[in-house]
Design a protein around this motif. Structure first.
Motif, PDB file in Angstrom:
ATOM      1  N   PRO A  90       0.837  -1.201   0.000  1.00  0.00           N
ATOM      2  CA  PRO A  90       0.000   0.000   0.000  1.00  0.00           C
ATOM      3  C   PRO A  90       0.870   1.248   0.000  1.00  0.00           C
ATOM      4  O   PRO A  90       1.982   1.245   0.544  1.00  0.00           O
ATOM      5  CB  PRO A  90      -0.803  -0.111   1.293  1.00  0.00           C
ATOM      6  N   LEU A  91       0.378   2.326  -0.621  1.00  0.00           N
ATOM      7  CA  LEU A  91       1.107   3.594  -0.609  1.00  0.00           C
ATOM      8  C   LEU A  91       1.213   4.131   0.811  1.00  0.00           C
ATOM      9  O   LEU A  91       2.228   4.706   1.193  1.00  0.00           O
ATOM     10  CB  LEU A  91       0.416   4.630  -1.496  1.00  0.00           C
ATOM     11  N   ARG A  92       0.163   3.934   1.579  1.00  0.00           N
ATOM     12  CA  ARG A  92       0.177   4.326   2.989  1.00  0.00           C
ATOM     13  C   ARG A  92      -0.813   3.445   3.733  1.00  0.00           C
ATOM     14  O   ARG A  92      -1.753   2.910   3.142  1.00  0.00           O
ATOM     15  CB  ARG A  92      -0.144   5.794   3.173  1.00  0.00           C
ATOM     16  N   LEU A  93      -0.588   3.308   5.017  1.00  0.00           N
ATOM     17  CA  LEU A  93      -1.431   2.472   5.850  1.00  0.00           C
ATOM     18  C   LEU A  93      -1.773   3.270   7.096  1.00  0.00           C
ATOM     19  O   LEU A  93      -0.994   3.337   8.043  1.00  0.00           O
ATOM     20  CB  LEU A  93      -0.711   1.169   6.196  1.00  0.00           C
ATOM     21  N   GLU A  94      -2.927   3.940   7.051  1.00  0.00           N
ATOM     22  CA  GLU A  94      -3.329   4.803   8.163  1.00  0.00           C
ATOM     23  C   GLU A  94      -4.076   3.999   9.219  1.00  0.00           C
ATOM     24  O   GLU A  94      -4.833   3.093   8.899  1.00  0.00           O
ATOM     25  CB  GLU A  94      -4.230   5.922   7.654  1.00  0.00           C
ATOM     26  N   PHE A  95      -3.845   4.376  10.485  1.00  0.00           N
ATOM     27  CA  PHE A  95      -4.573   3.750  11.568  1.00  0.00           C
ATOM     28  C   PHE A  95      -4.745   4.747  12.696  1.00  0.00           C
ATOM     29  O   PHE A  95      -4.024   5.744  12.781  1.00  0.00           O
ATOM     30  CB  PHE A  95      -3.891   2.463  12.054  1.00  0.00           C
ATOM     31  N   ALA A  96      -5.721   4.497  13.549  1.00  0.00           N
ATOM     32  CA  ALA A  96      -5.995   5.335  14.713  1.00  0.00           C
ATOM     33  C   ALA A  96      -5.611   4.554  15.952  1.00  0.00           C
ATOM     34  O   ALA A  96      -5.782   3.340  16.019  1.00  0.00           O
ATOM     35  CB  ALA A  96      -7.474   5.704  14.751  1.00  0.00           C
ATOM     36  N   VAL A  97      -5.091   5.262  16.942  1.00  0.00           N
ATOM     37  CA  VAL A  97      -4.716   4.620  18.205  1.00  0.00           C
ATOM     38  C   VAL A  97      -5.636   5.120  19.310  1.00  0.00           C
ATOM     39  O   VAL A  97      -6.169   6.226  19.244  1.00  0.00           O
ATOM     40  CB  VAL A  97      -3.240   4.895  18.578  1.00  0.00           C
ATOM     41  N   GLU A  98      -5.810   4.298  20.303  1.00  0.00           N
ATOM     42  CA  GLU A  98      -6.611   4.684  21.458  1.00  0.00           C
ATOM     43  C   GLU A  98      -5.923   5.871  22.136  1.00  0.00           C
ATOM     44  O   GLU A  98      -4.700   5.900  22.253  1.00  0.00           O
ATOM     45  CB  GLU A  98      -6.703   3.496  22.415  1.00  0.00           C
ATOM     46  N   GLN A  99      -6.679   6.833  22.605  1.00  0.00           N
ATOM     47  CA  GLN A  99      -6.122   8.064  23.180  1.00  0.00           C
ATOM     48  C   GLN A  99      -5.157   7.798  24.339  1.00  0.00           C
ATOM     49  O   GLN A  99      -4.114   8.401  24.432  1.00  0.00           O
ATOM     50  CB  GLN A  99      -7.237   9.010  23.624  1.00  0.00           C
ATOM     51  N   ALA A 100      -5.502   6.888  25.247  1.00  0.00           N
ATOM     52  CA  ALA A 100      -4.629   6.600  26.382  1.00  0.00           C
ATOM     53  C   ALA A 100      -3.281   6.076  25.903  1.00  0.00           C
ATOM     54  O   ALA A 100      -2.234   6.460  26.413  1.00  0.00           O
ATOM     55  CB  ALA A 100      -5.288   5.607  27.319  1.00  0.00           C
ATOM     56  N   ALA A 101      -3.286   5.223  24.912  1.00  0.00           N
ATOM     57  CA  ALA A 101      -2.034   4.682  24.378  1.00  0.00           C
ATOM     58  C   ALA A 101      -1.241   5.768  23.696  1.00  0.00           C
ATOM     59  O   ALA A 101      -0.014   5.829  23.811  1.00  0.00           O
ATOM     60  CB  ALA A 101      -2.326   3.548  23.398  1.00  0.00           C
ATOM     61  N   ALA A 102      -1.910   6.675  22.989  1.00  0.00           N
ATOM     62  CA  ALA A 102      -1.217   7.746  22.285  1.00  0.00           C
ATOM     63  C   ALA A 102      -0.545   8.693  23.289  1.00  0.00           C
ATOM     64  O   ALA A 102       0.579   9.139  23.074  1.00  0.00           O
ATOM     65  CB  ALA A 102      -2.194   8.515  21.398  1.00  0.00           C
TER      66      ALA A 102
END
Length: 106
Positions: A90-102
């Motif tokens: 893939p050109l890019r692989l976006e993901f979201a992280v849980e706020q506490a982990a971030a």
């Protein structure tokens, strides 16, 4: 296919492991897919000697990533692929992280 001496052959890595006869939904990026005749490191007498090291390095990288980011989800429904006949990624692989982990990773 019958080939003669001097015939030109082009190995298209981008098509490896995308055979619909071997892999269900071959164009879907599925991290949980179980390899079935996977061609990534060759096989038999043509097996890659560095495959064990590569697999170990990937396992270590993902283990460390999961320590820092234990909960994440992919945000893109459809992936855009690199326009290449050599590599399939893939050109890019976006993901979201849980706020506490971030926050704890920052």
């Amino acid at each position: 296919v019958t080939m003669k001496a001097g015939d030109f052959v082009c190995l298209a890595y981008g098509s490896a492991n995308r055979d619909g006869r071997q892999f269900p939904n071959p164009d879907v990026y599925d991290l949980k897919r179980k390899p079935k005749g996977h061609l990534g490191f060759g096989g038999g007498v043509h097996a890659c000697l560095g495959s064990a090291i590569a697999r170990m390095a990937i396992k270590i990288a993902f283990d460390e990533f999961h320590k820092v980011v234990p909960d994440y989800t992919r945000t893109e429904q459809r992936l855009n692929w690199m326009p290449s006949s050599t590599f399939r990624s893939p050109l890019r692989l976006e993901f979201a992280v849980e706020q506490a982990a971030a926050r704890s990773a920052a």
